[in-house]
Design a protein around this motif. Sequence first.
Motif, PDB file in Angstrom:
ATOM      1  N   ARG A   1     136.809  68.443  54.021  1.00 12.99           N
ATOM      2  CA  ARG A   1     137.226  69.845  53.935  1.00 12.99           C
ATOM      3  C   ARG A   1     138.519  70.116  54.696  1.00 12.99           C
ATOM      4  N   ASP A   2     138.765  69.303  55.748  1.00 21.00           N
ATOM      5  CA  ASP A   2     139.913  69.553  56.633  1.00 21.00           C
ATOM      6  C   ASP A   2     140.755  68.298  56.806  1.00 21.00           C
TER       7      ASP A   2
ATOM      8  N   ARG B   1     134.600  79.476  58.665  1.00 17.19           N
ATOM      9  CA  ARG B   1     134.377  79.119  60.077  1.00 17.19           C
ATOM     10  C   ARG B   1     135.698  79.205  60.848  1.00 17.19           C
TER      11      ARG B   1
ATOM     12  N   ASP C   1     131.873  77.053  55.091  1.00 14.11           N
ATOM     13  CA  ASP C   1     132.975  76.086  55.265  1.00 14.11           C
ATOM     14  C   ASP C   1     134.348  76.762  55.253  1.00 14.11           C
TER      15      ASP C   1
ATOM     16  N   ARG D   1     133.146  68.909  65.699  1.00 14.04           N
ATOM     17  CA  ARG D   1     134.367  68.639  64.924  1.00 14.04           C
ATOM     18  C   ARG D   1     135.323  67.741  65.724  1.00 14.04           C
TER      19      ARG D   1
ATOM     20  N   SER E   1     133.847  61.790  54.812  1.00 11.72           N
ATOM     21  CA  SER E   1     133.730  62.465  56.122  1.00 11.72           C
ATOM     22  C   SER E   1     132.523  63.401  56.156  1.00 11.72           C
TER      23      SER E   1
ATOM     24  N   ARG F   1     127.277  77.094  51.470  1.00 15.76           N
ATOM     25  CA  ARG F   1     128.139  76.116  52.154  1.00 15.76           C
ATOM     26  C   ARG F   1     129.619  76.446  51.939  1.00 15.76           C
TER      27      ARG F   1
ATOM     28  N   SER G   1     126.314  72.723  57.181  1.00 17.16           N
ATOM     29  CA  SER G   1     127.490  73.590  57.341  1.00 17.16           C
ATOM     30  C   SER G   1     127.476  74.291  58.690  1.00 17.16           C
TER      31      SER G   1
ATOM     32  N   TYR H   1     129.213  64.414  59.118  1.00 16.94           N
ATOM     33  CA  TYR H   1     128.603  65.681  59.539  1.00 16.94           C
ATOM     34  C   TYR H   1     127.115  65.713  59.177  1.00 16.94           C
ATOM     35  N   ARG H   2     126.788  65.111  58.057  1.00 18.92           N
ATOM     36  CA  ARG H   2     125.373  65.057  57.646  1.00 18.92           C
ATOM     37  C   ARG H   2     124.565  64.177  58.612  1.00 18.92           C
TER      38      ARG H   2
ATOM     39  N   ALA I   1     128.527  71.808  61.238  1.00 23.23           N
ATOM     40  CA  ALA I   1     129.958  71.508  61.096  1.00 23.23           C
ATOM     41  C   ALA I   1     130.864  72.632  61.599  1.00 23.23           C
TER      42      ALA I   1
END
Length: 226
Positions: free
Chosen positions: A132-133, A189, A186, A111, A35, A182, A102, A39-40, A105
């Motif tokens: 991350r989520d 946020r 991360d 998102r 994932s 990051r 980051s 984002y990248r 994101a």
Amino acid sequence: MKKKIVITIDGWSSCGKSTLAKQMAKALGYVYVDSGAMYRAITLYFLRHHIDWTDTTEVNTGLKNIVLQFHRNEKSGQSEIFLNGENVEYVIRDLVIAEKVSDVATIKEVRTFAVAEQQKMGKKKGIVMDGRDIGTTVFPDAALKIFMTADISVRVERRFKEMFEKNPNITIEEVKNNLEMRDYIDSNREVSPLRKAPDAIIIDNTNISMEQQLKFALELLKAICS
Ligand code: DC
């Protein structure tokens, strides 16, 4: 193991999430989805098209023009990300992207877009997704959730080795600063910060080998599927 499930692997930057996710997908015949690559790729698009990501209208227009797909590279057997039909798997690993991703994101609209795509990919199950989520927001009902961690010094060393191969001018300090920045963004946020899901199992791979971490993860899977 006949019943296909969703496996989520979250954790800090460069703590081996993708290595474990790829190992598990291979061992189980599951699809692997990175994932973070999404984002990248969005960050790459924003940079290339000079999108001001502090402006919601520009962000929404940009997102409408983005199509992300994963295709398997038949030679390497690895899944690679395509941005509007272009293979960007390698260019998104540059430090230029790592320095901005980051921030991108943190944007709510970004998102919402990425999470909707990720949830579509998981509909048929039989998927390992890292990020991350993933265990908290994308697949809160996943049958197996792993949260990975490792000492910062080990993570810096691993990422440095990876990046040095492509860019011999890079320094340890640059890599360390980027990882720390990051991790901070991360986990602080507002929307879906990096958190361990309450039902996630921690794997700290500071002192264990790749083989040991795979063995442990497959034992966890056996325990929940039996
Ligand atoms: O896993 P990675 O280092 O390629 O991820 C790049 C960035 O994308 C990371 O700094 C945070 C963000 N990310 C995120 O916010 N949520 C995810 N599910 C995956 C990555």
